[in-house]
Structure formats: structure tokens, C-alpha cells
Scaffold this motif. Structure first.
Motif, PDB file in Angstrom:
ATOM      1  N   TRP A   1       2.172   0.262  -5.080  1.00 46.03           N
ATOM      2  CA  TRP A   1       2.505   1.484  -4.352  1.00 46.03           C
ATOM      3  C   TRP A   1       1.670   1.596  -3.079  1.00 46.03           C
ATOM      4  O   TRP A   1       2.199   1.933  -2.008  1.00 46.03           O
ATOM      5  CB  TRP A   1       2.275   2.701  -5.238  1.00 46.03           C
ATOM      6  N   ILE A   2       0.379   1.305  -3.171  1.00 52.69           N
ATOM      7  CA  ILE A   2      -0.491   1.364  -1.999  1.00 52.69           C
ATOM      8  C   ILE A   2      -0.030   0.370  -0.934  1.00 52.69           C
ATOM      9  O   ILE A   2       0.040   0.693   0.252  1.00 52.69           O
ATOM     10  CB  ILE A   2      -1.956   1.103  -2.401  1.00 52.69           C
ATOM     11  N   ILE A   3       0.309  -0.833  -1.352  1.00 50.00           N
ATOM     12  CA  ILE A   3       0.773  -1.849  -0.396  1.00 50.00           C
ATOM     13  C   ILE A   3       2.074  -1.410   0.276  1.00 50.00           C
ATOM     14  O   ILE A   3       2.225  -1.530   1.495  1.00 50.00           O
ATOM     15  CB  ILE A   3       0.940  -3.210  -1.106  1.00 50.00           C
ATOM     16  N   LEU A   4       3.008  -0.879  -0.504  1.00 51.16           N
ATOM     17  CA  LEU A   4       4.293  -0.472   0.059  1.00 51.16           C
ATOM     18  C   LEU A   4       4.169   0.731   0.993  1.00 51.16           C
ATOM     19  O   LEU A   4       4.806   0.786   2.041  1.00 51.16           O
ATOM     20  CB  LEU A   4       5.294  -0.178  -1.064  1.00 51.16           C
ATOM     21  N   VAL A   5       3.337   1.694   0.621  1.00 57.06           N
ATOM     22  CA  VAL A   5       3.143   2.855   1.496  1.00 57.06           C
ATOM     23  C   VAL A   5       2.389   2.444   2.752  1.00 57.06           C
ATOM     24  O   VAL A   5       2.700   2.898   3.857  1.00 57.06           O
ATOM     25  CB  VAL A   5       2.433   3.996   0.737  1.00 57.06           C
ATOM     26  N   TRP A   6       1.395   1.587   2.610  1.00 53.88           N
ATOM     27  CA  TRP A   6       0.641   1.113   3.762  1.00 53.88           C
ATOM     28  C   TRP A   6       1.548   0.346   4.725  1.00 53.88           C
ATOM     29  O   TRP A   6       1.405   0.421   5.936  1.00 53.88           O
ATOM     30  CB  TRP A   6      -0.515   0.236   3.302  1.00 53.88           C
ATOM     31  N   ALA A   7       2.517  -0.394   4.161  1.00 46.15           N
ATOM     32  CA  ALA A   7       3.459  -1.138   4.997  1.00 46.15           C
ATOM     33  C   ALA A   7       4.496  -0.229   5.651  1.00 46.15           C
ATOM     34  O   ALA A   7       5.233  -0.668   6.527  1.00 46.15           O
ATOM     35  CB  ALA A   7       4.167  -2.204   4.162  1.00 46.15           C
ATOM     36  N   GLY A   8       4.563   1.024   5.233  1.00 46.08           N
ATOM     37  CA  GLY A   8       5.459   1.983   5.856  1.00 46.08           C
ATOM     38  C   GLY A   8       6.855   2.039   5.282  1.00 46.08           C
ATOM     39  O   GLY A   8       7.738   2.657   5.871  1.00 46.08           O
TER      40      GLY A   8
ATOM     41  N   LEU B   1      10.068  -0.077  -7.134  1.00 40.23           N
ATOM     42  CA  LEU B   1       9.339  -1.340  -7.320  1.00 40.23           C
ATOM     43  C   LEU B   1       8.031  -1.174  -8.102  1.00 40.23           C
ATOM     44  O   LEU B   1       7.762  -1.975  -9.004  1.00 40.23           O
ATOM     45  CB  LEU B   1       9.100  -2.016  -5.975  1.00 40.23           C
ATOM     46  N   PRO B   2       7.201  -0.157  -7.824  1.00 41.83           N
ATOM     47  CA  PRO B   2       5.998  -0.002  -8.657  1.00 41.83           C
ATOM     48  C   PRO B   2       6.310   0.314 -10.113  1.00 41.83           C
ATOM     49  O   PRO B   2       5.590  -0.120 -11.018  1.00 41.83           O
ATOM     50  CB  PRO B   2       5.245   1.152  -7.988  1.00 41.83           C
TER      51      PRO B   2
END
Length: 106
Positions: free
Chosen positions: A48-55, A69-70
Motif C-alpha cells: 500500500w505504501i509503495i502504491l500510494v507513494w507511486a501515485g 492489490l494490497p
């Protein structure tokens, strides 16, 4: 604030997946109840952190990615980690018990 609620729901789904996997597994006495829960929540939060950070949570058509996905990763981790650890732990415990019983017999 919307993204925080998506994280809360992802964590709740991860905890639920971990509890279900622990309850269904026949070898759940070989490991603690927190193993599937922790592996599910950790994998879901990291993804989730990676996906939100990627926008991806803010791009039209990709807003589902930080939600779905998470959760899928949480279910996969909750099933995979205890299966691997449980199998190895049962095998190791059986070998240790056999060794201990042989030492008493001799």
C-alpha cells in the motif's frame, strides 16, 4: 484522509485473512497465531505504501490499485508464510523429538 481509510480497510482485511488462515490450518499449533496475521498485514502495508507513494491512488482508472492489490497480497502472504514455516517447524520438531527419544533409549 481518504488514503488513510483505505489503509485501515486494507489492514482489517489483512488481519481477517490471517485469522482465517490460522483457524483453517491443521498445523497451527506449530506456530503462533500472530505469524499469519503479521505476515499479511506487513505485506499489505508495504505494498500500500509503495502504491500510494507511486501515485496510483490519485490517477484516474488506477484508484483501485491501493485497495485491491494490497488485499490480494495480504491473502497470499497469510497463506504462504504459515505453510512454509509450519511445514518446516513440524519437520524440525519431529526430528528433535526423535533425537531426544533415542538419547533416552541408549
Amino acid at each position: 484522509m481518504e488514503t488513510v481509510w483505505s489503509l485501515v480497510i486494507v489492514v482489517i482485511v489483512g488481519v481477517a485473512a490471517g485469522l482465517v488462515v490460522w483457524a483453517v490450518d491443521k498445523r497451527h499449533s506449530a506456530y503462533g497465531i500472530m505469524l499469519p496475521i503479521a505476515s499479511a498485514v506487513a505485506s499489505a502495508c508495504i505494498l500500500w505504501i509503495i502504491l500510494v507513494w507511486a501515485g496510483t491512488g490519485y490517477l484516474t482508472g488506477l484508484t483501485w490499485m491501493p485497495w485491491v492489490l494490497p488485499m490480494a497480497a495480504a491473502v497470499a502472504a497469510a497463506a504462504a508464510v504459515p505453510a512454509l514455516v509450519g511445514r518446516r517447524r513440524v519437520k524440525h520438531d519431529s526430528e528433535a523429538l526423535t533425537q531426544l527419544l533415542r538419547s533416552f533409549r541408549a
